[in-house]
Design a protein around this motif. Structure first.
Motif, PDB file in Angstrom:
ATOM      1  N   TYR A 169       7.148  -4.534   4.086  1.00 36.06           N
ATOM      2  CA  TYR A 169       5.795  -5.029   4.373  1.00 36.06           C
ATOM      3  C   TYR A 169       5.095  -5.461   3.096  1.00 36.06           C
ATOM      4  O   TYR A 169       4.485  -6.544   3.042  1.00 36.06           O
ATOM      5  CB  TYR A 169       5.002  -3.931   5.084  1.00 36.06           C
ATOM      6  N   ARG A 170       5.164  -4.635   2.064  1.00 32.32           N
ATOM      7  CA  ARG A 170       4.520  -4.965   0.792  1.00 32.32           C
ATOM      8  C   ARG A 170       5.125  -6.222   0.171  1.00 32.32           C
ATOM      9  O   ARG A 170       4.423  -7.008  -0.475  1.00 32.32           O
ATOM     10  CB  ARG A 170       4.669  -3.802  -0.187  1.00 32.32           C
ATOM     11  N   GLY A 175       6.480 -10.893   7.409  1.00 31.40           N
ATOM     12  CA  GLY A 175       5.542 -11.908   7.852  1.00 31.40           C
ATOM     13  C   GLY A 175       4.623 -11.448   8.964  1.00 31.40           C
ATOM     14  O   GLY A 175       4.246 -12.239   9.841  1.00 31.40           O
ATOM     15  N   LEU A 176       4.241 -10.175   8.974  1.00 32.38           N
ATOM     16  CA  LEU A 176       3.403  -9.616  10.022  1.00 32.38           C
ATOM     17  C   LEU A 176       2.010  -9.300   9.505  1.00 32.38           C
ATOM     18  O   LEU A 176       1.853  -8.888   8.350  1.00 32.38           O
ATOM     19  CB  LEU A 176       4.034  -8.340  10.591  1.00 32.38           C
ATOM     20  N   THR A 177       1.002  -9.489  10.351  1.00 28.73           N
ATOM     21  CA  THR A 177      -0.363  -9.084  10.005  1.00 28.73           C
ATOM     22  C   THR A 177      -0.449  -7.559  10.085  1.00 28.73           C
ATOM     23  O   THR A 177       0.449  -6.917  10.647  1.00 28.73           O
ATOM     24  CB  THR A 177      -1.371  -9.696  10.986  1.00 28.73           C
ATOM     25  N   PRO A 178      -1.522  -6.950   9.569  1.00 31.36           N
ATOM     26  CA  PRO A 178      -1.647  -5.489   9.660  1.00 31.36           C
ATOM     27  C   PRO A 178      -1.540  -4.964  11.084  1.00 31.36           C
ATOM     28  O   PRO A 178      -0.877  -3.953  11.335  1.00 31.36           O
ATOM     29  CB  PRO A 178      -3.022  -5.220   9.051  1.00 31.36           C
ATOM     30  N   ILE A 183       1.919  -2.338  15.252  1.00 35.80           N
ATOM     31  CA  ILE A 183       2.661  -2.325  16.520  1.00 35.80           C
ATOM     32  C   ILE A 183       4.158  -2.178  16.255  1.00 35.80           C
ATOM     33  O   ILE A 183       4.855  -1.403  16.930  1.00 35.80           O
ATOM     34  CB  ILE A 183       2.379  -3.610  17.321  1.00 35.80           C
ATOM     35  N   TYR A 184       4.658  -2.912  15.273  1.00 33.96           N
ATOM     36  CA  TYR A 184       6.083  -2.852  14.915  1.00 33.96           C
ATOM     37  C   TYR A 184       6.478  -1.446  14.489  1.00 33.96           C
ATOM     38  O   TYR A 184       7.489  -0.895  14.943  1.00 33.96           O
ATOM     39  CB  TYR A 184       6.344  -3.857  13.791  1.00 33.96           C
ATOM     40  N   THR A 185       5.674  -0.846  13.645  1.00 38.29           N
ATOM     41  CA  THR A 185       5.967   0.500  13.153  1.00 38.29           C
ATOM     42  C   THR A 185       5.913   1.533  14.265  1.00 38.29           C
ATOM     43  O   THR A 185       6.825   2.347  14.436  1.00 38.29           O
ATOM     44  CB  THR A 185       4.970   0.888  12.037  1.00 38.29           C
ATOM     45  N   GLY A 329      12.568  -5.067  17.545  1.00 41.02           N
ATOM     46  CA  GLY A 329      11.165  -4.694  17.403  1.00 41.02           C
ATOM     47  C   GLY A 329      10.399  -5.708  16.578  1.00 41.02           C
ATOM     48  O   GLY A 329       9.249  -6.046  16.891  1.00 41.02           O
ATOM     49  N   TRP A 330      11.035  -6.227  15.523  1.00 46.88           N
ATOM     50  CA  TRP A 330      10.381  -7.257  14.705  1.00 46.88           C
ATOM     51  C   TRP A 330      10.143  -8.527  15.518  1.00 46.88           C
ATOM     52  O   TRP A 330       9.053  -9.123  15.453  1.00 46.88           O
ATOM     53  CB  TRP A 330      11.235  -7.588  13.483  1.00 46.88           C
TER      54      TRP A 330
END
Length: 341
Positions: A169-170, A175-178, A183-185, A329-330
């Motif tokens: 993520y970092r 390419g996901l918003t917070p 949701i992914y996590t 999931g991604w």
């Protein structure tokens, strides 16, 4: 029986004490996981010297206290949690849970695995790790060593993700918003502790959504347990039919997991905020201790020989499910979540 319960209680106290170590807190290694490790260490060292009169106490912890722990787990959830994330979190959770469990059972058949281990591994990967494995174990009445094997797979891959997700993520790889990352996590990491650890490493915005989505996944344990109860009833009816014509009378019963109903009742009760936050924290602490006792007891019935008997296939299955959780999931979070948020 009291001696056996006290023995497991002492091991659980040790698990809580060890869990206070800074390095274990940093990686969110919960007392439950430490407990099953301590139980397994005991099973493979001093277990043979245990008086037989203590065994009923251990079995009491692995069954009765286990069910009580699952019921009290409901105090961690409210129906307001569902409303907070809306359709996106609910739908993606449902897809992840259904595909993981059904796909895991199917892959287990292809691998010619033990049916119970395949199911427990799939439920643990699909819902909420060790707690889900324990709930399913109580419903299908699997042998303790099978539960321990399933929990081991959850610990390995869930812990790995807890480190990989924040790094990815970092780095901007996903390419996901917070909100999408939350949701992914929440929809793919195994343990609640894993979600908390990874979420906190990615910031409050991600952590809040991730924990709520994870809690919705935990709620899905209720329908899964009822489905498993029905499956057990069908299996028993078929096996009975081979030996006697009694099954044809239509009197076979569905093994209803009553603790799942109490679990749901606790969630409903908790949704009205009758108990202050401090009281909920006390209940959660007691619940974690009871579940830790159950894990220690399960570990105490698990020897290395039984792990060898299970073989490498459970870990192969868990790895395949792990790849699905990461990639599938991604894809759901990247393509489906934006349309629903």
């Amino acid at each position: 029986m009291l001696h056996g319960v006290l023995l497991i209680g002492l091991f659980s106290c040790a698990a809580f004490y060890i869990g206070e170590a800074k390095i274990l807190k940093e990686i969110s290694f919960s007392p439950m996981i430490i407990g099953i490790i301590l139980g397994m260490l005991y099973a493979n060292s001093l277990r043979n010297h245990l008086p037989e009169t203590w065994v009923p106490g251990i079995q009491f912890c692995s069954k009765k206290l286990l069910r009580l722990g699952i019921i009290l787990y409901g105090f961690r959830l409210t129906f307001q949690d569902i409303a907070a994330v809306g359709t996106a979190g609910i739908l993606i959770d449902a897809i992840v849970v259904a595909v993981t469990i059904i796909g895991g059972v199917f892959i287990g058949k292809l691998l010619k695995m033990d049916r119970d281990i395949a199911l427990l591994t799939s439920v643990g990967s699909g819902i909420c790790g060790a707690a889900a494995v324990l709930g399913a174990e109580s419903t299908i009445h699997a042998k303790p060593y099978k539960t321990a094997v399933a929990v081991a797979t959850v610990v390995i891959f869930g812990t790995l993700s807890m480190f990989l997700y924040p790094i990815a993520y970092r780095a901007g790889i996903l390419g996901l918003t917070p909100d999408e990352m939350g949701i992914y996590t929440g929809s793919t990491l195994h343990e609640v502790a894993h979600v908390v650890g990874a979420g906190n490493a990615m910031g409050d915005e991600v952590a809040k959504v991730a924990i709520i989505v994870k809690m919705i996944r935990v709620m899905l344990l209720i329908p899964v347990l009822f489905i498993l109860g029905y499956m057990v009833a069908v299996r028993l009816a078929r096996s009975t039919a081979k030996d006697t014509a009694a099954a044809t009378t239509g009197k076979s019963k569905i093994a209803i997991p009553w603790f799942a109903l109490w679990f749901l009742a606790v969630i409903v009760f908790n949704s009205f905020d009758f108990i202050p936050a401090q009281g909920i924290k006390v209940i959660e602490y007691i619940d974690t201790f009871l579940l830790t006792m159950a894990m220690v007891a399960l570990g105490a019935e698990t020897s290395i020989d039984k792990f060898k008997k299970a073989g490498a296939k459970p870990f192969v299955l868990a790895f395949i499910l792990y790849v699905w959780l990461i990639l599938g999931g991604w894809a759901l979070s990247y393509f489906l979540a934006p349309a629903l948020l």
